[in-house]
Design a protein around this motif. Structure first.
Motif, short mmCIF file in Angstrom:
data_model
loop_
_atom_site.label_atom_id
_atom_site.label_comp_id
_atom_site.label_asym_id
_atom_site.label_seq_id
_atom_site.Cartn_x
_atom_site.Cartn_y
_atom_site.Cartn_z
N GLY A 51 0.78 -1.22 0.00
CA GLY A 51 0.00 0.00 0.00
C GLY A 51 0.81 1.26 0.00
N PRO A 76 3.78 15.23 8.24
CA PRO A 76 3.57 14.09 9.13
C PRO A 76 4.15 12.78 8.61
N ASN A 77 4.47 12.72 7.33
CA ASN A 77 5.06 11.50 6.79
C ASN A 77 6.58 11.55 6.78
N GLU A 78 7.14 12.71 7.02
CA GLU A 78 8.59 12.82 7.10
C GLU A 78 9.04 13.01 8.55
N TRP A 79 8.38 13.86 9.26
CA TRP A 79 8.65 14.01 10.70
C TRP A 79 7.54 13.26 11.44
N PRO A 81 4.49 13.39 14.18
CA PRO A 81 3.67 14.43 14.81
C PRO A 81 3.85 14.55 16.32
N SER A 124 8.02 12.18 1.02
CA SER A 124 6.90 11.26 1.15
C SER A 124 5.61 12.05 1.33
N ARG A 126 1.32 11.93 1.23
CA ARG A 126 0.04 11.20 1.19
C ARG A 126 -1.07 12.22 1.28
N TYR A 127 -1.92 12.20 0.29
CA TYR A 127 -2.98 13.20 0.20
C TYR A 127 -3.89 13.12 1.43
N TRP A 128 -4.18 14.26 2.00
CA TRP A 128 -5.05 14.38 3.18
C TRP A 128 -4.56 13.56 4.37
N ARG A 130 -2.69 15.12 6.62
CA ARG A 130 -2.27 16.20 7.51
C ARG A 130 -2.80 15.99 8.92
N GLN A 131 -2.04 16.50 9.88
CA GLN A 131 -2.37 16.35 11.30
C GLN A 131 -2.34 17.72 11.96
N PRO A 132 -3.11 17.91 13.02
CA PRO A 132 -3.17 19.24 13.65
C PRO A 132 -1.81 19.77 14.08
N GLU A 133 -0.98 18.93 14.68
CA GLU A 133 0.31 19.40 15.19
C GLU A 133 1.23 19.85 14.06
#
Lengths: 208, 226
Positions: A51, A76-79, A81, A124, A126-128, A130-133
């Motif tokens: 996936g 959020p996919n590189e660092w 959260p 890296s 990924r669409y949508w 995203r995270q609040p932090e």
């Protein structure tokens, strides 16, 4: 008299020659003459069976994404959260400057022209996802840019690095260590100090 | 063979027989043997018999009880796994979107698989914030602590395929969001089955996991040269 004329002509030719072949004095793209991109073209690569988008997979399509949303969906996919907020801000700056540089230097592969792809070939994405932090970190560095002292927009590159280590070897290579950003943030350094540690001879500029 | 040698041989044989017969033979107890279709459950081995008169018998060394685990620190990735310690929780909300129109879906029912909590999406496609557990895979905890827990949700909405969304990343002390995509049923959909989406592991953790077990003889691309 002729010698003086000849000498003067030679000096003019020499000056003209050196002016033509002088080191590039002007920067192609600086924060002074280049606005922050509004969108970025992201090549979406095919996924492997688990996936995850495959860095060697074929390009399925090119998606145009608002620039800030792109940064939000990369961070959020590189660092991570849950990391320190200053590490996230340093990461947000690296993600933004990396994307900005590649927006100015697009590539064409397999007939697709794009700025970045959605894998670790670039960053890296990924669409949508995203995270609040991480959104807050992107917002915090929104009006800043980390560039060369003359304002030239450069690629801020980074690697994972090693946990619980300052990752000095990355500093020598002008790359930020992601684990290193967390290491320094936990020890009280703010995001600008973290950037200064890993990227030498760079400066922080405020943009509109 | 001389007569002296015969005497030595006979003496050796007698000594051997005597010592063999004097060796204590343990009593053989009938134990049910587990086997396929035997329908019997393997019993735990019986405890050693304790003699009635404690004064005469030597004291039996009993295995000491395992020391109790230290109190777990909530949110610590290094906390040893125990099924008796409640999972730490964090806030989670789910956003459901139409995968084709990219518009938020109202009225979808979202079920958190691990806790069976249910929530319904509002006009913006979001559910309410709910407390959700942070469950890390216990297999990896002693080796390399995972950077995040993982959860799964299923989204239902009439007229849409069910969407199963696994591997949602959960972090201690940090609210998390996830987006579930749903696809409307059309006339061509004859075999309607759920859609699966698996959130991959964080690649920073994958890098760490691979480095954790790397031997010097298999350096791969070699030590990372930044």
């Amino acid at each position: 008299m002729n010698k003086f004329i000849l000498g003067g002509l030679s000096a003019l030719v020499f000056l003209g020659f050196t002016a033509l072949h002088a080191p590039e004095a002007r920067a192609e793209h600086t924060v002074d003459n280049t606005p922050l991109p509004s969108t970025i073209r992201v090549a979406i690569r095919s996924e492997n069976p688990s996936g995850e988008s495959d860095p060697r997979g074929r390009i399925v399509w090119v998606q145009t994404v608002p620039f800030e949303e792109y940064c939000q969906d990369v961070l959020p996919n590189e660092w991570v959260p849950s990391w320190h907020v200053e590490a996230l801000k340093a990461g947000a700056m690296a993600v933004k400057m990396f994307a900005w540089y590649h927006h100015l230097h697009p590539v064409t592969i397999d007939g697709f022209t794009f700025d970045v792809d959605n894998t670790v070939n670039f960053q890296s994405f990924r669409y949508w996802s995203r995270q609040p932090e991480t959104n807050a970190a992107v917002q915090a560095v929104r009006n800043a840019a980390y560039v060369k002292p003359n304002g030239e927009i450069i690629e801020l590159n980074y690697r994972a690095g090693y946990r619980n280590s300052p990752n000095w070897q990355y500093r020598n290579a002008q790359k930020m260590a992601q684990w290193g950003s967390q290491y320094w943030a936990e020890r009280g350094r703010n995001w600008v100090q973290i950037l200064q540690f890993y990227y030498m001879d760079r400066t922080l500029r405020w943009i509109r | 063979m001389t007569i002296r040698h015969r005497w030595i041989l006979a003496l050796t044989l007698c000594t051997g027989i005597a010592s063999w017969t004097a060796w204590p033979v343990p009593a053989v107890t009938a134990q049910p043997l587990p086997g396929p279709g035997s329908g019997q459950v393997q019993q735990a081995p019986a405890a050693p018999a304790v003699p009635e008169s404690d004064s005469a018998a030597p004291e039996i060394q009993r295995p000491s009880m395992p020391a109790p685990l230290p109190p777990p620190t909530p949110g610590s990735a290094e906390t040893p796994f125990s099924p008796y310690v409640p999972w730490p929780t964090s806030k989670l909300r789910v956003r459901v979107m139409d995968g084709r129109t990219q518009q938020p879906l109202q009225g979808a029912e979202v079920v958190l698989i691990e806790t069976e909590q249910r929530a319904t999406t509002g006009p913006d496609g979001y559910t309410q914030w709910m407390d959700a557990p942070i469950i890390r895979n216990p297999r990896y905890r002693p080796l390399v602590a995972e950077l995040h827990g993982q959860l799964g949700v299923i989204a239902y909405k009439n007229g849409y395929r069910d969407s199963i969304h696994l591997g949602i990343r959960m972090h201690e002390g940090v609210p998390s969001e996830t987006t579930v995509w749903m696809y409307k049923l059309g006339p061509g959909d004859t075999r309607v089955e759920p859609v699966l989406y698996q959130v991959p592991y964080h690649h920073v953790w994958l890098v760490e996991l691979a480095d954790r077990f790397r031997s010097k003889t298999q350096p791969g691309e070699g030590p990372e040269r930044p």
